[in-house]
Each structure stands twice: as structure tokens, then as C-alpha cells.
Design a protein around this motif. Structure first.
Motif, PDB file in Angstrom:
ATOM      1  N   ALA A   7       4.868  -6.763   0.065  1.00  0.00           N
ATOM      2  CA  ALA A   7       4.939  -5.448   0.715  1.00  0.00           C
ATOM      3  C   ALA A   7       3.535  -4.903   0.954  1.00  0.00           C
ATOM      4  O   ALA A   7       3.233  -4.342   2.017  1.00  0.00           O
ATOM      5  N   GLY A   8       2.667  -5.078  -0.029  1.00  0.00           N
ATOM      6  CA  GLY A   8       1.297  -4.588   0.088  1.00  0.00           C
ATOM      7  C   GLY A   8       0.524  -5.272   1.197  1.00  0.00           C
ATOM      8  O   GLY A   8      -0.290  -4.641   1.883  1.00  0.00           O
ATOM      9  N   ARG A   9       0.777  -6.550   1.382  1.00  0.00           N
ATOM     10  CA  ARG A   9       0.075  -7.291   2.443  1.00  0.00           C
ATOM     11  C   ARG A   9       0.500  -6.792   3.827  1.00  0.00           C
ATOM     12  O   ARG A   9      -0.320  -6.682   4.739  1.00  0.00           O
ATOM     13  N   VAL A  10       1.788  -6.485   3.977  1.00  0.00           N
ATOM     14  CA  VAL A  10       2.258  -5.945   5.257  1.00  0.00           C
ATOM     15  C   VAL A  10       1.629  -4.577   5.499  1.00  0.00           C
ATOM     16  O   VAL A  10       1.158  -4.277   6.608  1.00  0.00           O
ATOM     17  N   TRP A  11       1.623  -3.731   4.475  1.00  0.00           N
ATOM     18  CA  TRP A  11       1.052  -2.384   4.614  1.00  0.00           C
ATOM     19  C   TRP A  11      -0.430  -2.446   4.954  1.00  0.00           C
ATOM     20  O   TRP A  11      -0.928  -1.665   5.763  1.00  0.00           O
ATOM     21  N   LEU A  12      -1.130  -3.386   4.335  1.00  0.00           N
ATOM     22  CA  LEU A  12      -2.556  -3.558   4.624  1.00  0.00           C
ATOM     23  C   LEU A  12      -2.763  -3.967   6.076  1.00  0.00           C
ATOM     24  O   LEU A  12      -3.675  -3.470   6.759  1.00  0.00           O
ATOM     25  N   GLY A  13      -1.894  -4.842   6.580  1.00  0.00           N
ATOM     26  CA  GLY A  13      -1.978  -5.262   7.974  1.00  0.00           C
ATOM     27  C   GLY A  13      -1.729  -4.104   8.926  1.00  0.00           C
ATOM     28  O   GLY A  13      -2.394  -3.981   9.966  1.00  0.00           O
ATOM     29  N   LEU A  14      -0.790  -3.230   8.554  1.00  0.00           N
ATOM     30  CA  LEU A  14      -0.488  -2.072   9.388  1.00  0.00           C
ATOM     31  C   LEU A  14      -1.649  -1.076   9.391  1.00  0.00           C
ATOM     32  O   LEU A  14      -1.931  -0.435  10.405  1.00  0.00           O
ATOM     33  N   LYS A  15      -2.320  -0.943   8.255  1.00  0.00           N
ATOM     34  CA  LYS A  15      -3.466  -0.034   8.169  1.00  0.00           C
ATOM     35  C   LYS A  15      -4.574  -0.436   9.133  1.00  0.00           C
ATOM     36  O   LYS A  15      -5.313   0.419   9.637  1.00  0.00           O
ATOM     37  N   LYS A  16      -4.689  -1.729   9.376  1.00  0.00           N
ATOM     38  CA  LYS A  16      -5.728  -2.216  10.282  1.00  0.00           C
ATOM     39  C   LYS A  16      -5.417  -1.913  11.741  1.00  0.00           C
ATOM     40  O   LYS A  16      -6.328  -1.849  12.572  1.00  0.00           O
ATOM     41  N   GLY A  17      -4.136  -1.749  12.061  1.00  0.00           N
ATOM     42  CA  GLY A  17      -3.749  -1.546  13.453  1.00  0.00           C
ATOM     43  C   GLY A  17      -3.233  -0.166  13.793  1.00  0.00           C
ATOM     44  O   GLY A  17      -2.923   0.107  14.958  1.00  0.00           O
ATOM     45  N   LEU A  18      -3.124   0.713  12.788  1.00  0.00           N
ATOM     46  CA  LEU A  18      -2.570   2.037  13.029  1.00  0.00           C
ATOM     47  C   LEU A  18      -3.457   3.141  12.475  1.00  0.00           C
ATOM     48  O   LEU A  18      -4.198   2.934  11.506  1.00  0.00           O
ATOM     49  N   SER A  19      -3.340   4.314  13.054  1.00  0.00           N
ATOM     50  CA  SER A  19      -4.019   5.492  12.530  1.00  0.00           C
ATOM     51  C   SER A  19      -3.186   6.048  11.376  1.00  0.00           C
ATOM     52  O   SER A  19      -2.077   5.564  11.100  1.00  0.00           O
ATOM     53  N   GLY A  20      -3.699   7.077  10.726  1.00  0.00           N
ATOM     54  CA  GLY A  20      -2.939   7.711   9.658  1.00  0.00           C
ATOM     55  C   GLY A  20      -1.614   8.255  10.167  1.00  0.00           C
ATOM     56  O   GLY A  20      -0.590   8.174   9.482  1.00  0.00           O
ATOM     57  N   LYS A  21      -1.636   8.817  11.371  1.00  0.00           N
ATOM     58  CA  LYS A  21      -0.410   9.346  11.960  1.00  0.00           C
ATOM     59  C   LYS A  21       0.587   8.218  12.226  1.00  0.00           C
ATOM     60  O   LYS A  21       1.794   8.371  12.003  1.00  0.00           O
ATOM     61  N   GLY A  22       0.091   7.080  12.712  1.00  0.00           N
ATOM     62  CA  GLY A  22       0.978   5.964  12.991  1.00  0.00           C
ATOM     63  C   GLY A  22       1.651   5.450  11.737  1.00  0.00           C
ATOM     64  O   GLY A  22       2.860   5.135  11.734  1.00  0.00           O
ATOM     65  N   LEU A  23       0.894   5.380  10.636  1.00  0.00           N
ATOM     66  CA  LEU A  23       1.461   4.955   9.354  1.00  0.00           C
ATOM     67  C   LEU A  23       2.515   5.946   8.876  1.00  0.00           C
ATOM     68  O   LEU A  23       3.582   5.559   8.382  1.00  0.00           O
ATOM     69  N   HIS A  24       2.207   7.230   9.052  1.00  0.00           N
ATOM     70  CA  HIS A  24       3.154   8.275   8.658  1.00  0.00           C
ATOM     71  C   HIS A  24       4.433   8.198   9.491  1.00  0.00           C
ATOM     72  O   HIS A  24       5.535   8.382   8.968  1.00  0.00           O
TER      73      HIS A  24
END
Length: 249
Positions: free
Chosen positions: A54-71
């Protein structure tokens, strides 16, 4: 088509996304265990939540999204809408292969994630405004809610900051869990049905007097000649009334 069945948790969903890539599933669906209905066609795979995956997926998303996108992704997940996993998987797949995916509103999945996130965020703000606490005999301020979406994780920071000097418990009757603040940390809790049913015996003797004062206040500040029922319903929909002390007039 391979159906990945998970435990309805956020880490469980992210683990499912990881396994879509790990096992190179070309066609995959992610379904909560309680909603899963086996079929004669297609393969099924039970997903065991793995925090590292799960952490690896979240880390990958952090690289491609802004804080708003993650939210937006997390908020959309909390909506619990049917097939939201399908939309989120398509959105995540786009994010992991395309730059600026979160603003590609011409994509159906991107647009829906944005729309659903706004719906959940509106419900969050309503809960922050409409929650009414009552003091129990144990010295804990208690409130129960039944929001359209699972906003408990989103409202926790607000109430921890606003009521930092009080012990409180907010319980979601619809989803059978809540959050408890002990003056230091907020933790997830579950209660027996009898504890969350609104039994008046659990509240302190002075609570009825406080409620009466609260009702009287709203009654006297109300200006009958300026009453606008339509506007009032827009701001305070009827589905919230049963949990508002001032509505027990």
C-alpha cells in the motif's frame, strides 16, 4: 476479468492496486468483500492487506499528484459509492503513466473523482457544523451521526483542534464505528448497539437542562417574519434534523 476482493480498508484498496500491477492483470475489478458476488466466469483473488505494498502505491501517487489530487483520491474512496473502486483504479492507472493527469477533466474517471471528492467534502463541512455533543455521566461529550459518506476520518482533525481540552466521542451509527479523543490522541472505536442507541440514562442529569436552554435560545432568536423555509432546507437538509438538539422543539 480478474476480480480482486479486499477488506474495504484504504490500505486494502491500495494493496489491490499494487497487485493489479504485480500480477499484470490486463482486466481487473476491485470489489469489497461484503459486495462480492461470485460468478461462473472470470477469476477471483482475495487480497490480504499489506502495508508495504500500500505504501509503495501511495508513494507512486505522491510523485504524480498534488496535495489536492491525493486528497481527492482519498475522499472519493471514503464515499463508498458503488463501483468507486473501478473509477479510482482507472484514475490511478492514468496518473502512473501520464503527467498532469489530475487536471485531465476530459477523462471520465478524472472528472468523476473530482466531483465525488467535492460531494464528500460538502458532507464533511456539514458534519463539522451540525454535530451536537451531549455530556455523559462519564464526563465524555458524545455525539452520533449518520452522514451520507464515511467522513469520520476527515472530521477528526477539526474536532481534535477545536475541543482539545475535552474528552469526546463521535459515533457513526450507519457504519457502526466512531472516534474517541482522550485529551491526547484520537482513536477508532466500536460500541455495543445499546451504547450507541441514544439511551438517555448514559447522560448526566444536567444535560437535559442544557438542551432546554439551547432550544430556548434558538426559539427566541428566530424571527418569524423573516422565516425562509426553502433557504433553511438548503443549508440544513431534513435528514440531519433528528440529530440537532434545536430541532427537538
Amino acid at each position: 476479468m480478474t476480480t480482486l476482493v479486499y477488506d474495504a480498508s484504504w490500505p486494502g484498496f491500495l494493496t489491490s492496486v499494487f497487485e493489479v500491477y504485480e500480477f499484470k492483470f490486463e482486466q481487473a475489478a476491485i470489489v469489497i468483500k461484503d459486495r462480492f458476488e461470485p460468478t461462473m466466469f472470470g477469476d477471483n483473488k482475495e487480497v490480504l492487506t499489506d502495508m508495504k505494498k500500500a505504501g509503495r502505491v501511495w508513494l507512486g501517487l505522491k510523485k504524480g499528484l498534488s496535495g489536492k489530487g491525493l486528497h481527492d483520491i482519498y475522499s472519493s474512496f471514503l464515499s463508498g459509492l458503488p463501483d468507486i473502486e473501478k473509477t479510482l483504479l482507472l484514475f490511478i492507472q492514468l496518473v502512473l503513466k501520464t503527467r498532469d493527469a489530475e487536471v485531465a477533466y476530459g477523462n471520465e474517471a478524472v472528472l468523476k473523482v473530482s466531483q465525488v471528492s467535492k460531494m464528500v467534502h460538502r458532507e464533511k463541512h456539514r458534519m463539522e457544523a451540525f454535530i451536537r455533543f451531549r455530556l455523559t455521566r462519564d464526563g465524555i461529550y458524545y455525539a452520533h451521526i449518520e452522514p451520507d459518506f464515511n467522513v469520520i476520518p476527515l472530521i477528526a482533525p477539526h474536532f481534535k483542534k477545536r475541543y482539545a481540552d475535552q474528552k469526546w466521542l463521535i459515533y457513526d451509527l450507519k457504519r457502526s464505528y466512531g472516534i474517541y479523543y482522550d485529551l491526547e490522541t484520537v482513536q477508532e472505536v466500536t460500541l455495543e448497539v445499546s451504547e450507541s442507541s441514544g439511551d438517555q440514562s448514559i447522560f448526566c442529569e444536567e444535560e437535559e437542562e442544557y438542551q432546554t436552554l439551547w432550544k430556548d435560545y434558538f426559539k427566541h432568536v428566530n424571527i418569524e417574519s423573516r422565516k425562509n423555509t426553502k433557504l433553511h432546507l438548503q443549508h440544513v437538509p431534513k435528514r440531519y434534523w433528528k440529530h440537532l438538539t434545536e430541532k427537538f422543539l
